[in-house]
Enzyme design. Structure first.
Site, PDB file in Angstrom:
ATOM      1  N   LYS A 181       3.117  20.505  31.201  1.00 47.62           N
ATOM      2  CA  LYS A 181       3.790  21.711  31.714  1.00 47.62           C
ATOM      3  C   LYS A 181       5.294  21.605  31.571  1.00 47.62           C
ATOM      4  CE  LYS A 181       0.196  22.584  31.861  1.00 47.62           C
ATOM      5  NZ  LYS A 181      -1.104  21.897  31.749  1.00 47.62           N
ATOM      6  N   ALA A 230      -9.951  23.558  19.831  1.00 48.83           N
ATOM      7  CA  ALA A 230      -9.233  24.689  20.451  1.00 48.83           C
ATOM      8  C   ALA A 230      -9.654  24.831  21.904  1.00 48.83           C
ATOM      9  CB  ALA A 230      -9.501  25.983  19.691  1.00 48.83           C
ATOM     10  N   VAL A 242      -8.674  23.776  26.058  1.00 53.27           N
ATOM     11  CA  VAL A 242      -7.454  23.972  26.842  1.00 53.27           C
ATOM     12  C   VAL A 242      -6.334  23.048  26.348  1.00 53.27           C
ATOM     13  CG1 VAL A 242      -6.486  23.764  29.153  1.00 53.27           C
ATOM     14  CG2 VAL A 242      -8.811  24.593  28.861  1.00 53.27           C
ATOM     15  N   GLU A 259     -11.242  24.335  14.910  1.00 56.38           N
ATOM     16  CA  GLU A 259     -12.240  24.366  15.984  1.00 56.38           C
ATOM     17  C   GLU A 259     -13.630  24.530  15.381  1.00 56.38           C
ATOM     18  OE1 GLU A 259     -12.638  24.081  19.461  1.00 56.38           O
ATOM     19  OE2 GLU A 259     -14.697  24.399  18.785  1.00 56.38           O
ATOM     20  N   VAL A 266     -14.176  19.375  11.614  1.00 62.46           N
ATOM     21  CA  VAL A 266     -13.489  18.279  10.920  1.00 62.46           C
ATOM     22  C   VAL A 266     -14.477  17.134  10.691  1.00 62.46           C
ATOM     23  CG1 VAL A 266     -11.660  16.556  11.112  1.00 62.46           C
ATOM     24  CG2 VAL A 266     -11.244  18.916  11.869  1.00 62.46           C
ATOM     25  N   ALA A 276      -7.993  16.537  19.924  1.00 60.48           N
ATOM     26  CA  ALA A 276      -8.163  17.087  21.286  1.00 60.48           C
ATOM     27  C   ALA A 276      -9.574  17.668  21.405  1.00 60.48           C
ATOM     28  CB  ALA A 276      -7.105  18.156  21.554  1.00 60.48           C
ATOM     29  N   VAL A 277     -10.558  16.764  21.253  1.00 62.75           N
ATOM     30  CA  VAL A 277     -11.954  17.215  21.196  1.00 62.75           C
ATOM     31  C   VAL A 277     -12.706  16.963  22.507  1.00 62.75           C
ATOM     32  CG1 VAL A 277     -12.131  16.992  18.687  1.00 62.75           C
ATOM     33  CG2 VAL A 277     -12.692  15.029  20.132  1.00 62.75           C
ATOM     34  N   ARG A 323     -12.857  15.156  26.697  1.00 60.75           N
ATOM     35  CA  ARG A 323     -12.662  13.898  27.418  1.00 60.75           C
ATOM     36  C   ARG A 323     -14.007  13.388  27.911  1.00 60.75           C
ATOM     37  NH1 ARG A 323      -7.473  12.777  28.618  1.00 60.75           N
ATOM     38  NH2 ARG A 323      -7.988  11.644  30.514  1.00 60.75           N
ATOM     39  N   HIS A 350       6.076  45.913  45.176  1.00 58.25           N
ATOM     40  CA  HIS A 350       6.459  46.539  43.917  1.00 58.25           C
ATOM     41  C   HIS A 350       7.911  46.210  43.602  1.00 58.25           C
ATOM     42  CE1 HIS A 350       6.690  49.493  40.705  1.00 58.25           C
ATOM     43  NE2 HIS A 350       7.843  49.887  41.230  1.00 58.25           N
TER      44      HIS A 350
END
Ligand code: FAD
Ligand code: AMP
Length: 480
Positions: A58, A194, A196, A216, A250, A281-282, A284, A456
């Site tokens: 973040k 793809a 998070v 992905e 892949v 990033a496949v 955990r 508002h």
């Protein structure tokens, strides 16, 4: 060091450290054993979340978003800054400072709250029952000691899944942690997965100028999300320049002459691509290796998750397990609530996690967030569904923020009026989803949301108007 505690927690991430703090608040003597080690060898509490996950990602998302806004949005406000440049070293230093502050915060919370923080490895030797549980503690110096405890909470977390055919060298081919530590913006970045994590990391470096390709394997984008939400998110992320290839599996990658060559298969057949860096990033997997001695009675399932019931009790007496090492979504807030629940139950107090109300947030820009049932899930369950929607283009606040893409959507039961799910893609969706969580937790009806006054101009009016739109009574958008 004393060798007997009421509670020993193994793991000091967002599952373990809140469990330890709550146990101490419940007047139990508690030790939290954690063996997180940073790349530079330093030790810190906080687990994946604080050291290599939620917080550093973040921090970088914020930096990259500001950079992107300076380059692309400031002009619309009449602000001229020329062409901004990024000092990656300074950006990484800021991130490291935030991480250090947060992890140091846990150490001080332990100190002031009466939790004994032990840095080293923990292993459950024996569960309780007749007597105490037994835990082996191996300190940073390798010295072993056997500790006993009335109860043990296992919170050993998870580690990235690796692909055998994509060997990582920690520099050009890296996992999510490596991708948070790049020292320069890669010209061409490949991301496998793809999910998070892949989307957030891809977004960071794309905003800073990398040409990012996300490969992905699945045909569906964000398969667990509401279909309309996923379609809008995909459209917006692609529009920003993220090249998201779906149905692209892949099969291999290798470093070749300083470049990363990747082979993947898609609808057109075998393909190849070249990148400067590649992130794997496949997903955990639970980290339960060497956590349990023989015969503890704690069961692992086929994928090595610790088997627990709805109250995070393992099958072994006085042993609980929480967070990423047990079933359910791998999220810090889910881990934290489970840890707190276990600490309450051990103290003989009430503890409960509502697994129906776990928010999901993807911190891209715009953010993607949801809680509860998707429209398709509600229909599949036989609910007479009504849907309300409000586009951010009709929100004065969103337009003032130059962030008018996306929408808020409410899925409700047309017969009972009960809100079943809320799905938001748009500015600050991760903050807006908090109201939706409260609505679901309290079994709110659309009418409850409709009759609640929203300030508002705020983004939260989108949730209000979506609830009105469910009954075709929206004021600020057409009631289709
Ligand atoms: P962990 O955080 O993995 O902590 C486990 C700890 O236990 C570690 O310190 C580990 O070293 C220690 N340990 C393990 N075994 C032993 C042992 N035998 N002895 C002693 N210590 C041990 N989630 C969100 O909700 N929001 C986000 O924005 C988000 N962003 C993420 C971004 C990235 C890049 C990644 C990788 C993850 C992200 N997550 C996010 C997921 C989140 O980090 C995890 O769900 C969360 O950290 C799980 O908490 P945990 O306590 O179960 O495990
Ligand atoms: P998550 O589990 O949400 O972190 O997402 C990981 C993603 O990686 C999933 O959507 C998987 O479909 C995807 N994935 C896993 N293996 C491969 C692969 N070999 N090639 C491309 N995508 C993959």
């Amino acid at each position: 060091m004393t060798d007997r505690y009421d509670v020993i927690v193994i793991g000091g991430g967002p599952g373990g450290y809140p469990a330890a703090i709550r146990a101490a608040q419940n007047k139990l003597s508690v030790a939290c054993i954690d063996d997180w080690q940073n790349h530079d060898g330093s030790r810190a509490f906080g687990g994946t979340c604080l050291n290599a996950g939620c917080i550093p990602s973040k921090a970088l998302l914020e930096s990259s978003e500001l950079f992107h806004r300076a380059a692309h949005e400031f002009k619309a406000h009449g602000i001229a800054v020329g062409s901004p440049s990024i000092d990656v070293t300074a950006m990484q230093k800021r991130k490291a400072g935030i991480v250090k502050g947060m992890t140091g915060g846990i150490a001080s919370l332990f100190k002031s709250g009466g939790v004994v923080g032990l840095q080293g490895r923990g292993r459950l030797l024996a569960a309780g029952g007749q007597g105490d549980c037994q835990v082996e503690f191996t300190g940073a110096d390798g010295a072993k000691q056997t500790l006993s405890a009335g109860s043990v909470i296992l919170a050993s977390g998870s580690v990235p899944v690796e692909l055998k055919s994509v060997p990582q060298d920690g520099k050009r081919i890296v996992d999510s942690w490596g991708a948070l530590e790049f020292d320069a913006v890669p010209a061409r970045l490949g991301v496998i997965g793809a999910g998070v994590i892949g989307l957030e990391l891809g977004s960071v470096w794309q905003r800073l100028g990398a040409k990012v390709t996300v490969l992905e394997a699945a045909e569906d984008f964000l398969a667990l999300a509401d279909r309309q939400l996923a379609a809008e998110a995909l459209k917006q992320l692609r529009k920003q320049g993220l090249d998201i290839k779906l149905g692209a599996k892949v099969s291999a990658a290798a470093i070749d002459n300083g470049e990363v060559s990747v082979r993947f298969a898609d609808g057109q057949g075998e393909q190849s691509a070249k990148f400067d860096r590649l992130v794997v990033a496949v997903g955990r997997r639970p980290f339960t290796k060497d956590l349990l001695a023989e015969g503890t009675g704690v069961q692992l399932d086929q994928r090595a998750f610790i088997v627990v019931d709805d109250h995070c009790r393992t099958g072994a007496p006085n042993v609980y397990a929480v967070g990423d090492c047990v079933r359910g979504p791998m999220l810090a807030h889910k881990a934290k609530d489970e840890g707190v629940m276990a600490a309450e139950l051990i103290a003989g107090r009430y503890g409960h996690v509502n697994y129906e109300v776990i928010p999901s947030v993807i911190y891209t820009a715009p953010e993607i967030a949801w809680v509860g049932r998707s429209e398709a899930e509600a229909r599949a369950a036989g609910v007479n569904v009504k849907v309300g929607q409000f586009p951010f283009v009709a929100s004065g606040r969103a337009r003032a923020m130059e962030a008018s893409g996306g929408f808020a959507k409410i899925v409700a039961d047309a017969d009972s009026d009960r809100v079943l799910g809320v799905h938001i893609v748009g500015p600050m969706a991760g903050e807006l989803i908090g109201e939706a969580c409260l609505a679901l937790e309290y079994h709110a009806s659309c009418e409850d949301l409709q009759r609640t006054m929203h300030a508002h101009p705020t983004l939260s009016e989108a949730v209000h108007e979506a609830a009105l739109n469910a009954d075709k009574r929206a004021i600020d958008t057409l009631n289709r």
